[in-house]
Design an enzyme around this catalytic site. Structure first.
Site, PDB file in Angstrom:
ATOM      1  N   ASN A  26     -48.378  -9.423  12.517  1.00 25.06           N
ATOM      2  CA  ASN A  26     -49.296  -8.476  11.894  1.00 25.06           C
ATOM      3  C   ASN A  26     -50.733  -8.828  12.262  1.00 25.06           C
ATOM      4  O   ASN A  26     -51.004  -9.891  12.835  1.00 25.06           O
ATOM      5  CB  ASN A  26     -49.118  -8.497  10.377  1.00 25.06           C
TER       6      ASN A  26
ATOM      7  N   CYS B 188     -39.890  -4.360  12.872  1.00 27.19           N
ATOM      8  CA  CYS B 188     -40.855  -3.302  13.148  1.00 27.19           C
ATOM      9  C   CYS B 188     -40.140  -2.279  14.014  1.00 27.19           C
ATOM     10  O   CYS B 188     -39.953  -2.494  15.216  1.00 27.19           O
ATOM     11  CB  CYS B 188     -42.097  -3.840  13.857  1.00 27.19           C
TER      12      CYS B 188
ATOM     13  N   ASN C 201     -37.941  -6.608   5.930  1.00 25.61           N
ATOM     14  CA  ASN C 201     -39.203  -6.897   5.260  1.00 25.61           C
ATOM     15  C   ASN C 201     -39.232  -6.096   3.958  1.00 25.61           C
ATOM     16  O   ASN C 201     -38.564  -5.061   3.843  1.00 25.61           O
ATOM     17  CB  ASN C 201     -40.410  -6.584   6.159  1.00 25.61           C
TER      18      ASN C 201
ATOM     19  N   CYS D 228     -44.993   3.667   9.996  1.00 25.91           N
ATOM     20  CA  CYS D 228     -44.262   2.419   9.770  1.00 25.91           C
ATOM     21  C   CYS D 228     -42.781   2.758   9.766  1.00 25.91           C
ATOM     22  O   CYS D 228     -42.297   3.439   8.852  1.00 25.91           O
ATOM     23  CB  CYS D 228     -44.665   1.762   8.454  1.00 25.91           C
TER      24      CYS D 228
ATOM     25  N   THR E 152     -39.997   0.822   9.475  1.00 19.64           N
ATOM     26  CA  THR E 152     -39.162   0.244   8.429  1.00 19.64           C
ATOM     27  C   THR E 152     -39.426   0.910   7.080  1.00 19.64           C
ATOM     28  O   THR E 152     -38.507   1.064   6.268  1.00 19.64           O
ATOM     29  CB  THR E 152     -39.372  -1.279   8.305  1.00 19.64           C
TER      30      THR E 152
END
Length: 296
Positions: free
Chosen positions: A69, A78, A171, A232, A234
């Site tokens: 990140n 990701c 995550n 994003c 995920t």
């Protein structure tokens, strides 16, 4: 001098999610957190996620990926970046290796990820199985039902946001479902407060989602360690899983993010598939002075 000096990188994006792909195969070089922060801060290599490709660890896989990140922290997954790596390993003249039927098996610290080419610039990623137990996400205290957890923003009798779903896709994610447009919420202010909330021992990605139809969702995301991003992958996966568990949708949806649209399917075998585009913006090399004075 940093061993990353003069290293070639690709500047890409997936549905607006800014990605830098760096190939370190054939070397023992590891990116330090301070180096990742320096790369992110430079206008020529600015990213939401840095995808670093290493030699395979597990037999039968094509590469191992480390994902950074902008704050130098590492992520386990990701989806948008994985599609970009898929493109790089199949098409980039300097990175490509022979692959059967446009398919790759990549590995991250969260597990194995299968990538398959759909069209010239579109890929499907098997993001694996969602983790739904409180201790797998993880949360700091037991919640027998993670479809809704006790968390709110604003006055107790009139909260701005409340009762998010919690899901891990490698995550942690917290998804607030709302009835009005997600753009009407100040996620730039709310996001950092909730990312570091004590209920999330590993911090969390914070999403605001509006179900706009039986198979359509509008989504905005504050990414852990990166901030507001245009997309994003995920989070899109976690949102479809959460909405399906709440019977808001079926098991598939198109998710509209500020940077573009992703198609998500939560299959009957519990795997979540994400399909979306990749875009190659260009390439470059890291200037030696970019890493001057760094201490790790």
């Amino acid at each position: 001098m940093s061993p990353l000096a003069e290293r070639r990188f690709l500047k890409m994006h997936g549905a607006g999610n800014a990605i830098v792909v760096l190939d370190l195969r054939g070397s023992s070089i590891r990116v330090a957190p301070a180096e990742a922060r320096a790369i992110a801060a430079d206008a020529h290599s600015r990213f939401d996620q840095l995808m670093v490709v290493h030699d395979p660890v597990t037999p039968g896989t094509d590469a191992f990926m480390r994902i950074y990140n902008t704050d130098g922290s590492e992520s386990g997954a990701c989806g948008n970046g994985t599609r970009c790596v898929g493109y790089a390993l199949l098409d980039d003249p300097a990175m490509a290796r022979p692959a059967e039927n446009g398919c790759l098996t990549l590995e991250t610290k969260a597990g194995l990820v299968a990538v398959k080419r759909v069209t010239d610039r579109s890929f499907t990623v098997d993001m694996g199985q969602p983790r739904l137990r409180w201790d797998e996400i993880p949360l700091a205290e037991p919640f027998p039902d993670t479809r809704r957890i006790e968390l709110q923003v604003g006055p107790i009798d009139d909260p701005i946001l409340h009762s998010p779903a919690a899901v891990s896709m490698g995550n942690p994610h917290a998804i607030f479902f709302v009835e009005r447009d997600p753009d009407s919420y100040d996620l730039g202010r709310i996001g950092p407060l909730l990312e570091a909330h004590p209920i999330f021992p590993e911090r969390a990605n914070i999403s605001i989602a509006q179900v706009t139809g039986r198979d359509t969702i509008k989504l905005r995301v504050w990414e852990r360690g990166a901030g507001l991003t245009l997309a994003c992958g995920t989070a899109a996966c976690a949102t479809v899983v959460a909405a399906s568990r709440l019977r808001m949708i079926g098991r598939a949806a198109r998710v509209a993010l500020p940077g573009g649209e992703l198609a998500i399917e939560w299959r009957a075998d519990d795997h979540v598939l994400m399909t979306g585009p990749v875009f190659l913006e260009g390439e470059g090399t890291f200037a030696p002075d970019l890493f001057a004075g760094l201490d790790g």
